[in-house]
Design a protein around this motif. Structure first.
Motif, PDB file in Angstrom:
ATOM      1  N   ARG A  46       0.643  -0.968   0.196  1.00 29.73           N
ATOM      2  CA  ARG A  46       0.138   0.107   0.136  1.00 29.73           C
ATOM      3  C   ARG A  46       1.025   0.840  -0.280  1.00 29.73           C
ATOM      4  O   ARG A  46       0.796   2.040  -0.529  1.00 29.73           O
ATOM      5  CB  ARG A  46      -1.030   0.010   1.441  1.00 29.73           C
ATOM      6  N   VAL A  47       2.136   1.600   0.719  1.00 28.40           N
ATOM      7  CA  VAL A  47       2.604   2.390   0.842  1.00 28.40           C
ATOM      8  C   VAL A  47       4.196   2.111  -0.611  1.00 28.40           C
ATOM      9  O   VAL A  47       4.419   2.986  -0.818  1.00 28.40           O
ATOM     10  CB  VAL A  47       3.638   2.805   2.000  1.00 28.40           C
ATOM     11  N   THR A  48       4.252   0.891  -0.625  1.00 30.98           N
ATOM     12  CA  THR A  48       5.516   0.454  -1.734  1.00 30.98           C
ATOM     13  C   THR A  48       4.662   0.527  -2.796  1.00 30.98           C
ATOM     14  O   THR A  48       2.992   0.848  -2.680  1.00 30.98           O
ATOM     15  CB  THR A  48       6.142  -0.094  -1.317  1.00 30.98           C
ATOM     16  N   VAL A 112      11.230  -4.118   1.106  1.00 32.73           N
ATOM     17  CA  VAL A 112      11.404  -2.886   0.536  1.00 32.73           C
ATOM     18  C   VAL A 112      13.278  -3.266   0.722  1.00 32.73           C
ATOM     19  O   VAL A 112      14.152  -3.053   1.731  1.00 32.73           O
ATOM     20  CB  VAL A 112      10.993  -1.827   1.642  1.00 32.73           C
ATOM     21  N   VAL A 113      14.578  -2.700  -0.146  1.00 26.02           N
ATOM     22  CA  VAL A 113      15.476  -3.369  -0.165  1.00 26.02           C
ATOM     23  C   VAL A 113      16.000  -1.859   0.647  1.00 26.02           C
ATOM     24  O   VAL A 113      15.738  -0.809   1.119  1.00 26.02           O
ATOM     25  CB  VAL A 113      16.210  -2.559  -1.190  1.00 26.02           C
ATOM     26  N   GLN A 114      16.869  -1.771   1.774  1.00 26.40           N
ATOM     27  CA  GLN A 114      17.725  -1.137   2.350  1.00 26.40           C
ATOM     28  C   GLN A 114      18.895  -0.915   1.671  1.00 26.40           C
ATOM     29  O   GLN A 114      19.988  -2.013   1.651  1.00 26.40           O
ATOM     30  CB  GLN A 114      18.132  -1.545   3.988  1.00 26.40           C
ATOM     31  N   ARG A 132      16.725  11.409  -0.247  1.00 30.04           N
ATOM     32  CA  ARG A 132      15.163  11.319  -0.063  1.00 30.04           C
ATOM     33  C   ARG A 132      14.180  11.840  -1.561  1.00 30.04           C
ATOM     34  O   ARG A 132      13.042  11.084  -1.683  1.00 30.04           O
ATOM     35  CB  ARG A 132      14.547  12.862   0.238  1.00 30.04           C
ATOM     36  N   GLU A 135      13.919   8.155  -3.152  1.00 32.02           N
ATOM     37  CA  GLU A 135      12.873   7.469  -3.045  1.00 32.02           C
ATOM     38  C   GLU A 135      11.797   7.674  -2.978  1.00 32.02           C
ATOM     39  O   GLU A 135      10.457   6.832  -3.756  1.00 32.02           O
ATOM     40  CB  GLU A 135      13.388   8.136  -1.343  1.00 32.02           C
ATOM     41  N   ARG A 136      11.570   9.540  -3.639  1.00 31.03           N
ATOM     42  CA  ARG A 136       9.749   9.934  -3.966  1.00 31.03           C
ATOM     43  C   ARG A 136       9.654   9.671  -5.197  1.00 31.03           C
ATOM     44  O   ARG A 136       8.661   9.198  -5.978  1.00 31.03           O
ATOM     45  CB  ARG A 136       9.946  11.400  -3.237  1.00 31.03           C
ATOM     46  N   ALA A 145      10.162  -0.400  -4.306  1.00 32.96           N
ATOM     47  CA  ALA A 145      10.505   0.786  -3.096  1.00 32.96           C
ATOM     48  C   ALA A 145      12.461   0.908  -2.416  1.00 32.96           C
ATOM     49  O   ALA A 145      12.872  -0.319  -2.867  1.00 32.96           O
ATOM     50  CB  ALA A 145      10.035   1.176  -2.014  1.00 32.96           C
ATOM     51  N   VAL A 146      12.896   1.898  -1.909  1.00 29.11           N
ATOM     52  CA  VAL A 146      14.334   1.700  -1.481  1.00 29.11           C
ATOM     53  C   VAL A 146      14.332   2.757  -0.496  1.00 29.11           C
ATOM     54  O   VAL A 146      14.433   3.436  -0.575  1.00 29.11           O
ATOM     55  CB  VAL A 146      15.457   1.661  -2.473  1.00 29.11           C
ATOM     56  N   THR A 147      14.968   2.106   0.603  1.00 27.47           N
ATOM     57  CA  THR A 147      14.872   3.202   2.055  1.00 27.47           C
ATOM     58  C   THR A 147      16.193   2.896   2.230  1.00 27.47           C
ATOM     59  O   THR A 147      17.212   2.359   1.849  1.00 27.47           O
ATOM     60  CB  THR A 147      14.740   2.274   3.319  1.00 27.47           C
ATOM     61  N   ILE A 148      16.953   4.682   2.353  1.00 30.23           N
ATOM     62  CA  ILE A 148      18.188   4.906   2.069  1.00 30.23           C
ATOM     63  C   ILE A 148      18.557   5.545   3.283  1.00 30.23           C
ATOM     64  O   ILE A 148      18.301   6.993   3.590  1.00 30.23           O
ATOM     65  CB  ILE A 148      18.870   5.558   0.926  1.00 30.23           C
ATOM     66  N   GLN A 149      19.497   4.663   3.882  1.00 33.02           N
ATOM     67  CA  GLN A 149      20.604   5.291   5.400  1.00 33.02           C
ATOM     68  C   GLN A 149      21.915   6.175   4.663  1.00 33.02           C
ATOM     69  O   GLN A 149      22.958   5.746   4.085  1.00 33.02           O
ATOM     70  CB  GLN A 149      20.772   4.058   6.534  1.00 33.02           C
ATOM     71  N   VAL A 150      21.983   7.762   5.106  1.00 35.20           N
ATOM     72  CA  VAL A 150      23.278   8.458   4.471  1.00 35.20           C
ATOM     73  C   VAL A 150      24.189   8.285   5.917  1.00 35.20           C
ATOM     74  O   VAL A 150      23.556   9.090   7.031  1.00 35.20           O
ATOM     75  CB  VAL A 150      23.001   9.436   3.960  1.00 35.20           C
TER      76      VAL A 150
END
Lengths: 631, 431
Positions: A46-48, A112-114, A132, A135-136, A145-150
């Motif tokens: 739903r969100v991805t 969702v890939v980190q 960001r 991701e959007r 979707a991908v989540t990115i940590q910097v």
């Protein structure tokens, strides 16, 4: 066998019988089981967003398959009897538990890939911004979707060392294990590759996909330096000569702590008149000292030290960093955002010869899993796309050129670092350690009994990282009866060349106990320590050293007290490790001491901050780590 | 002979065999365990507690267990986002790996992990952790609200290790002087903060308004406080699609506009707020229980004997950390034992005393000895009982980032854009 098994067996057996008779009912049962899985998986979708790529296992788009997604299952036409058995086998396979995990793993976009990205402090804002946006963008365009940590490492040396060691458990205290590394330039990459190879950790060999941005080395001068402010360019020989002759006080960040520091050092050495070791040595002797940990540390020190010295003064760093400084961007916790007064803005000159460019490569670390590899490559493409150009400009970077790496000083990093190690000034460090009653308190996160023991352990480790020409002295202090607050446990002049030093130092540190006396005025201790360094310095010697004081104190501070200046003004940098409350807050004595002497004040509320403080100190004074590690 | 009967018989036989295996696995959570002598890997955030208490606790376990059952404590990055990033990436490694690489990656498994309670749904739905057998844990002794956070889709996926609710810190000296009681509604908070800020030249109210998770928590609290009829576990759409969303946000925005919330607080996290209040610069503060002990025991605290706590005038969000078992773990029996070790009353009590972590066990909130020593414990319990949840979602990271990116700019720079910002937020979390 438990009753539950019998129940399930009966349930499934009856279903098998029914399935052979009625495909419609079987359809219903299959749908029910699928729904159970989708009840969980669907919430994420739903969100991805739906997948865009081909399923790796099956070679077709599973998300578009109604049998996988559940979309349209109620519209499915009744199946012919010829397909009953096929359906039956499929039904049984699903019912008896082709595991949910397999379902998830083959569904293209789940989970969702980190993606963890490690970058430099100078690029952090840009990369956060782009991460960001990426991701959007994926969500908007219906891709996985991908989540990115910097995250950032404190210095290039830290990143290179931890990466080439495989980013073990200890490295996790710095940042999550990175999948992508964005160093300042290919110079850092070259060091990481060499060390990874040396350490036989080939699985962590970094792979560059190419540049994502550019910045260039510039010479930045204050407006008061009018001889240079009217010019737009400089030549390397004139700068190298001016520094070697002592006519220009030049500041740069350390060659092991940042790419810009390394590139600057390489350019200075290459164009040094005569190019001999003696000239390199003279250049290092005449550079502003100590080296700063990173480019932002350098500019923060410049901000604190305005107005600059009467002597001609310049900073060698990147145009991006100077523009950040002039724009009043935040540089460090103690250098927040502000409007830079016109009179403090620096004028930039570019090399008249070929520019020295930092190429900011995009590097994949180690063997990534296929989907993560795909995500990492997609991020790289995005960072190089026209969509990122305005962000690069906003963050004072230039877009990458087609000829990546052109203009970057060619190889020879090892050689230059070796020259630097030999040419740099030795350090004379006087450690003044508070032994007052306040040091009895524990330090958060430290297994040591008290602050004193925790600090003593760090001092011992730090001295182990000093080079053979560096000298160390050790004092303790408290508000003791009488005029003198300090006690000299080890006279300045000891060098790590003396093999007995570590054992003697450890013995003295281990014997320390917090005393019952209150804390002494840190300014008195600092004055005495600086005097001692002056008395024992060898100004006439070839190896003029960097004198520095390391003040480790537990004294609490009141931020509202405006401390008196140090009198007379001193040029010996004082590094303060403040274990007490508000130690480095604005308007405190300790902060003031560090600022006035162009040292640094480290607030240390716990063990982690203590490690960071000593890392920073080591990089500033002797390049960080153990001497010669990267040479 | 037609092949169908044989085929059906064969499939049925295979089915039965498979069922038996699956049922046995389902009945016995430890059926897949392999005693490989590797011990257990426990991954938690950096241990910043006094005297590294958690590290000592692991040592205590190791002193009473054989080498093959020892726990290796892996300390993760300090910031919550980085903690999560490491856990997620590590859990994904075996799931996303090619078959020939998966076994190696599974061998590097973090058996027991600590999760911010808001991640529990994400980790469960993504298959990073396994459901737990409830009967093997003292769930009856655990606070209901905390335990609820560990449930997902009708199963228990984690066990609360520590819990948390925000408190309203206030200056007892100033309120006493003015004859006021701590505010119990937002309107009272506004009136008192404005009045006292003006009269004493102080900041009226400080809290966690920087663009990070603390901001999300504050927004959720404000919306619940403005509504009254939103369920405590409302999801993002229910919350931000409600009429109360604009009312709740507007209260905070007005606080900044009227300056009883100082503009600099838009950059405050926990420690900046504590410092401000501790230095005697603010009348009220929103913060977590840890700040109580710091300010009470700090010799230099200007409010050492001049503050107390009350429940927030709006419901607090529920905070806390849960213990879960990774999907990749083949040491689940040991993992269960270790989790139960961390849940012992003795351990929970020392965790509260040493690190200030609010216990997950109900019994400690009524223990007289603790109440005498830490009187705020009863206020905290009231806060926990009335706490609300952040909008749980398997994609919580995206949800919270969307909240921060859309709503934080409305605090000071663009208060007029609140309706469009809320609409944009809704579009992002419910595309």
């Amino acid at each position: 066998m438990t009753p539950a098994v019998f129940e399930r067996l009966a349930d499934i057996t009856s279903l098998i019988i029914v399935a052979t008779i009625s495909t419609e009912e079987l359809d219903t049962r299959i749908a029910s089981d699928r729904e159970k899985v989708e009840r969980i998986v669907g919430r994420t979708r739903r969100v991805t967003l739906p997948p865009h790529d081909e399923d790796r296992a099956g070679g077709h788009d599973l998300a578009a398959d109604p049998a996988r997604t559940g979309r349209g299952r109620h519209e499915r036409p009744r199946l012919s009897r010829r397909r009953t058995v096929t359906l039956f086998v499929l039904a049984v396979a699903i019912l008896v538990g082709v595991p949910v995990v397999i379902f998830w793993r083959s569904s293209g976009c789940f989970p969702v890939v980190q993606l963890n990205v490690l970058t430099t402090p100078e690029k952090q804002a840009l990369v956060e911004d782009r991460a960001r946006a990426f991701e959007r963008e994926l969500m908007k365009t219906g891709q996985c979707a991908v989540t990115i940590q910097v995250s950032t490492a404190r210095s290039a040396h830290t990143a290179i060392d931890l990466l080439s060691n495989g980013w073990g458990d200890e490295a996790l205290l710095t940042a999550p294990r990175p999948h992508v590394w964005l160093p300042g330039s290919a110079l850092d990459l070259e060091q990481a590759k060499r060390l990874t190879e040396q350490r036989d950790l080939l699985e962590f060999t970094p792979e560059s996909l190419g540049s994502i941005a550019r910045s260039r080395l510039v010479l930045a001068v204050p407006p008061s330096y009018q001889e240079w402010t009217g010019r737009s360019s400089f030549t390397w020989p004139e700068v190298s000569n001016a520094v070697a002759r002592g006519e220009l006080l030049l500041a740069r960040s350390g060659p092991r702590s940042s790419s810009s520091g390394l590139a600057a050092t390489m350019a200075l050495y290459r164009h040094a008149p005569g190019g001999t070791g003696d000239v390199h040595h003279r250049i290092e002797q005449n550079l502003e000292s100590p080296d700063h940990e990173g480019s932002y540390d350098l500019m923060c020190a410049v901000r604190h030290s305005f107005p600059p010295p009467a002597q001609p003064f310049a900073v060698l760093t990147t145009d991006k960093v100077v523009e950040d400084y002039n724009a009043g961007r935040p540089l460090r916790a103690d250098c927040p955002k502000r409007t830079t007064p016109e009179g403090e803005r620096l004028h930039m000159l570019v090399p008249a010869e070929q520019p020295v460019l930092l190429d900011h490569p995009y590097v994949l670390i180690g063997a990534l899993t296929p989907r993560r590899d795909e995500a990492a490559r997609a991020l790289h493409t995005y960072l190089r796309s026209p969509a990122s150009e305005s962000a690069l400009k906003k963050h004072h970077f230039a877009p990458p050129g087609k000829d990546d790496g052109a203009g970057t000083p060619p190889g020879g990093v090892e050689e230059v670092l070796g020259i630097w190690e030999r040419a740099r000034k030795p350090t004379r460090l006087l450690v003044a350690l508070d032994v007052s009653g306040d040091m009895r308190d524990g330090l958060r996160g430290s297994p040591m009994n008290n602050r004193l023991a925790a600090a003593a352990a760090e001092v011992y480790t730090a001295v182990g990282g000093m080079g053979p020409r560096d000298q160390v002295g050790l004092w303790t202090f408290a508000d003791r009866p009488g005029d003198i607050d300090h006690e000299e446990l080890m006279e300045i002049g000891e060098t790590t060349k003396d093999e007995t030093l570590p054992a003697r130092l450890q013995e003295r540190l281990n014997a320390l106990k917090p005393e019952s006396h209150p804390g002494a005025d840190p300014r008195d201790v600092v004055h005495d320590a600086i005097d001692r360094l002056r008395e024992t310095s060898d100004d006439e010697g070839e190896d003029e050293a960097i004198d520095a004081v390391l003040l480790i104190t537990s004294g609490d501070e009141s931020p509202d007290r405006i401390p008196a200046d140090l009198r007379p003004p001193v040029s010996t940098p004082v590094f303060v490790v403040a274990l007490g409350l508000n130690g480095c807050a604005e308007r405190t004595s300790l902060r003031r001491i560090a600022e006035q002497t162009r040292g640094q004040c480290y607030d240390v509320p716990g063990a982690e901050a203590m490690e960071r403080a000593f890392d920073g100190l080591a990089v500033s004074l002797w390049g960080g780590g153990t001497s010669g590690e990267t040479s | 002979m037609k092949p169908w009967p044989w085929l059906i018989a064969l499939v049925t036989l295979l089915t039965i065999t498979r069922l038996i295996t699956v049922s046995r696995l389902n009945d016995d959570p430890f059926a897949g365990d392999v005693d490989d002598g590797r011990g257990l890997v426990f991954a938690d955030g950096r241990d910043t507690s006094k005297d590294a208490w958690l590290d000592q606790l692991v040592k205590e376990w190791n002193n009473t267990h054989s080498a093959s059952h020892e726990v290796r404590f892996v300390q993760l990055p300090t910031t919550t986002d980085e903690h999560r990033a490491q856990l997620v990436a590590h859990a994904q490694d075996p799931l996303l790996a090619e078959e020939d690489d998966a076994a190696k990656r599974r061998s590097e498994c973090y058996d027991v992990v600590t999760l911010d309670l808001i991640w529990t749904h994400e980790f469960a739905a993504s298959g990073y952790i396994v459901p737990l057998e409830e009967s093997k844990f003292p769930t009856d002794a655990i606070l209901d609200r905390a335990l609820d956070s560990a449930r997902f889709d009708g199963e228990l996926w984690a066990v609360p290790m520590r819990t948390d609710a925000a408190l309203l810190y206030y200056r007892t000296d100033l309120l006493r002087q003015e004859g006021l009681s701590p505010p119990t509604s937002w309107e009272q908070l506004r009136t008192q903060a404005k009045q006292l800020a003006t009269k004493y030249g102080l900041h009226g109210y400080v809290g966690q308004f920087d663009k990070y998770e603390g901001f999300t928590a504050g927004v959720v609290e404000a919306i619940h406080g403005a509504a009254g009829d939103i369920p405590p576990d409302a999801d993002g759409v229910e919350l931000f699609g409600s009429d109360a969303a604009e009312r709740g946000m507007r209260r905070i925005i007005d606080g900044f506009a009227e300056q009883w919330i100082p503009h600099k607080a838009a950059r405050f996290r926990e420690e900046e707020a504590r410092q401000d209040f501790q230095d005697g610069k603010a009348v009220f503060m929103h913060n977590w229980p840890y700040a109580y002990q710091v300010m009470r025991h700090d010799q230099k605290s200007r409010v050492k004997d001049a503050f107390d706590v009350a429940p927030l005038p709006v419901p607090s969000v529920l905070g806390g950390w849960n213990l879960a078992v990774s999907e990749c773990s083949v040491n689940r029996r040991l993992a269960y034992e270790f989790i139960n070790f961390l849940l012992r009353e003795k351990t929970q009590e020392s965790m509260f005393r040493k690190a200030g972590f609010a216990p997950a066990l109900e019994s400690l909130y009524t223990k007289q000895e603790l109440l005498d020593e830490f009187p705020y414990l009863s206020v905290l319990k009231r806060g926990l009982d009335a706490a609300v949840n952040r909008p749980a979602s398997p994609s919580y990271v995206q949800v919270t980032r969307a909240i921060q990116m859309n709503l934080h700019p409305t605090l000071i720079n663009a208060p007029g854009s609140l309706p469009s910002s809320l609409a944009a937020l809704l579009r992002e979390i419910d595309p």
